[in-house]
Design an enzyme around this catalytic site. Structure first.
Site, PDB file in Angstrom:
ATOM      1  CB  SER A  57     -10.883  -6.526   7.019  1.00 22.39           C
ATOM      2  OG  SER A  57     -10.644  -6.176   5.680  1.00 22.39           O
ATOM      3  CB  CYS A  66      -1.822   0.707   4.847  1.00 16.51           C
ATOM      4  SG  CYS A  66      -2.524  -0.885   5.332  1.00 16.51           S
ATOM      5  CG  ASP A  67      -7.036  -0.642   5.723  1.00 16.93           C
ATOM      6  OD1 ASP A  67      -6.706  -0.507   4.541  1.00 16.93           O
ATOM      7  OD2 ASP A  67      -7.623  -1.651   6.141  1.00 16.93           O
ATOM      8  CE  LYS A  68      -7.818   0.325  10.894  1.00 12.58           C
ATOM      9  NZ  LYS A  68      -7.549  -0.521   9.717  1.00 12.58           N
ATOM     10  CB  CYS A 125      -0.906   0.030   1.228  1.00 18.38           C
ATOM     11  SG  CYS A 125      -1.741  -1.525   1.591  1.00 18.38           S
ATOM     12  CD  GLU A 162      -9.113  -4.231  10.024  1.00 25.98           C
ATOM     13  OE1 GLU A 162      -8.602  -5.039   9.224  1.00 25.98           O
ATOM     14  OE2 GLU A 162      -9.264  -3.023   9.772  1.00 25.98           O
ATOM     15  CB  CYS A 184      -6.660  -4.101   0.007  1.00 22.95           C
ATOM     16  SG  CYS A 184      -5.329  -4.767   1.038  1.00 22.95           S
ATOM     17  CG  ASP A 231      -5.103  -2.769   8.750  1.00 19.70           C
ATOM     18  OD1 ASP A 231      -4.164  -2.241   9.371  1.00 19.70           O
ATOM     19  OD2 ASP A 231      -6.282  -2.378   8.844  1.00 19.70           O
TER      20      ASP A 231
END
Length: 568
Positions: free
Chosen positions: A471, A123-125, A50, A445, A195, A82
């Site tokens: 997730s 990435c996510d966070k 990511c 998650e 992702c 993640d």
């Protein structure tokens, strides 16, 4: 015009000669020192695909800043993968990283007195972490998403990382061979980028455009797309214009802009994590944005983008048909987007979107008057099992009601072992507790769990309830963020094996068939467990973090008495 509102603190006057000496050691001359300093913050690392391109993207943005009269100063912060942290103790670091990203960026910007900045995240966070820092600092800022991964290919179908997780469950029950599992593993992630479905990263990328802190059309480009060059150029121009015009994040990310953000989450069937991140971001802005308010927006907003995990398409498919702007224009035309909200272009959403046309001959984004569902892709649940709320993703779900016996586990690991040992049966409600913000700590998650259930063919035959998270790739009747959490004595701590639990995602109810007196008796006997960590960052987080219903934030405004309680 003097634009060195902050940086003159470290560059002006005889007493700052030592400071200037250090700047000169890094190649800056009089010209660069006398220009505004523009931070370029990214979450670049080699921990996850990511973030792999972010340093190169920062370099391109720096060139644009220089050509527009600024002096760029690049720095990086952490980012937890993640996908790689999933399914083990490492996932406890994920949500905590959001706070550390915001904190560390704040420290860098304050310490070095930068005048404005560009934040790049993958990435996510890292996306909400960067945007939280923007609100906290309230200095002119532009957000850029690092970009989605291209879809993987296997046997003529598109793959995402979720296919690899679900393949583990399929392999466990003999649906696929070792060779097939290996082929999926090798083809799921073809290169750099986040992702590829409408998981958390792409959800929050959509949010960044809807809330106005990212440039129009910037959020859908794949990470490796050469056409991103024009976005990098535009970011440098935009941040300098914001500085010149005195436009700051709190001017952009208003209450109405947060409503727009919730609308795009609903329209795209986005990640349940958005229900944590939006209140946390609003908290940094001094705005109250509750899950009840989010629920109202979800209820009135149609779900009309057919995206994975509940649908057919990836984020790259959204890009091919015109990007996030198409979705925003549909919402605007339907009266579901606040078009008067200011954005980083210096124009309103309505002005940015005025020339956008709905693409024909495609079925990625449906006409908003012919949606996949008349209400948004997420649902807030309440009841005696979750008095302060829980959240479930209903996008793509056909089964919205489940009633069955509880199978209770006090950790994610114990639940996963039971699933792999095939101890979960059709009809069961898997309950995973003590995984909340304080109890985990870190609110893990559960993609490994939910994907394994789907892989075994139980994804539509069972339900799951947890005070942890999911997730963005999770699908099925899986209710997370149960609040109050088990660690503070919430009702989920009182459930026993075989208690009957009902989830009605249509009516928004989550309940256990126990009387109030029975719950009270169990509560009187309940004892809080010992903390999993007594030192280090996880223990510190557990002391500071609040409820999932408020975004699981640590940046509270403490009264003296409360602060002493935290310290002690």
């Amino acid at each position: 015009m003097d634009l060195k509102h902050q940086s003159k603190t470290v560059t002006s006057g005889p007493e700052r000669a030592p400071h200037r000496a250090m700047l000169r050691a890094m190649g800056l001359g009089d010209k660069e020192i006398n220009q505004p300093f523009i931070g370029v913050a990214s979450t670049w690392n080699e921990a996850t695909p990511c973030n792999l391109t972010l340093h190169d993207q920062a370099e391109a943005i720096k060139k644009s800043i220089i050509s527009n009269g600024g002096t760029p100063r690049e720095f990086v912060t952490i980012s937890v993968s993640d996908g790689i942290a999933m399914g083990h103790e490492g996932m406890k670091a994920s949500l905590i990283s959001r706070e550390i990203i915001a904190d560390s960026v704040e420290l860098m910007m304050r310490a070095h007195c930068y005048d404005a900045w560009v934040g790049i995240a993958g990435c996510d966070k890292s996306l909400p972490g960067i945007m939280m820092a923007m609100l906290r600092l309230n200095l002119p800022a532009v957000f850029l998403y690092g970009g989605t991964i291209m879809p993987g290919k296997y046997n003529g179908r598109d793959l995402t990382i979720v296919d690899a997780y679900e393949a583990v469950g399929e392999h466990n029950v003999g649906k696929i061979s070792d060779k097939e599992l290996y082929e999926i593993e090798c083809n799921a992630c073809p290169g750099a980028g986040s992702c590829g479905g409408q998981f958390t990263a792409n959800t929050m990328a959509c949010v960044s455009e809807a809330i106005g802190i990212a440039l129009p059309h910037s959020s859908s480009y794949p990470a490796i797309d050469p056409a991103r060059a024009k976005v990098h150029k535009a970011c440098g121009e935009a941040v300098m214009n914001l500085l010149k015009n005195g436009i700051k994040p709190k001017d952009i990310m208003t209450k109405k802009a947060f409503e727009n953000a919730a609308g795009v989450v609903a329209a795209t069937g986005g990640s349940t994590n958005a229900v944590l991140h939006l209140p946390a971001m609003a908290h940094e802005a001094g705005i109250k944005f509750t899950i009840e308010e989010i629920e109202k927006i979800f209820h009135k907003t149609p779900y009309f983008a057919d995206l994975k995990p509940g649908g057919k398409y990836t984020a790259y498919d959204v890009h091919k048909v015109g990007g996030v702007s198409i979705i925003l224009k549909c919402l605007l035309d339907a009266g579901l987007l606040n078009g008067d909200c200011l954005t980083v272009t210096g124009k309103t959403q309505a002005e940015n979107l005025k020339d956008i046309k709905f693409p024909k001959n495609q079925d990625v984004i449906y006409p908003i008057d012919k949606p996949l569902s008349s209400t948004g892709g997420l649902k807030i649940l309440k009841g005696n099992l979750a008095p302060d709320g829980a959240v479930v993703k209903v996008a793509g779900l056909k089964k919205l009601l489940h009633r069955g016996p509880a199978r209770v586990f006090d950790s994610e690991q114990k639940s996963f072992e039971a699933i792999i040992e095939k101890k979960i049966k059709p009809g069961d409600v898997v309950v995973i507790r003590y995984e909340g913000p304080k109890g985990g700590p870190g609110m893990r998650e559960m993609l490994s769990i939910t994907a394994a259930l789907y892989g075994q063919g139980l994804g539509t035959e069972c339900a799951l309830v947890t005070d942890g998270r999911f997730s963005g790739g999770t699908r099925g009747l899986m209710a997370g963020h149960v609040a109050p959490e088990a660690y503070v004595g919430g009702p989920i701590a009182l459930i026993k094996d075989r208690d009957i639990i009902e989830i009605d995602a249509e009516k928004g109810i989550i309940s256990v068939e126990l009387s109030e007196s029975e719950l009270k008796q169990r509560k009187n006997k309940w004892q809080p467990p010992k903390p999993n960590y007594t030192s280090g960052v996880l223990a510190k987080y557990a002391k500071l973090v609040g409820s999932a219903k408020d975004g699981a934030v640590t940046n509270h405004k403490f009264e003296t008495k409360e602060l002493l309680e935290v310290i002690n």
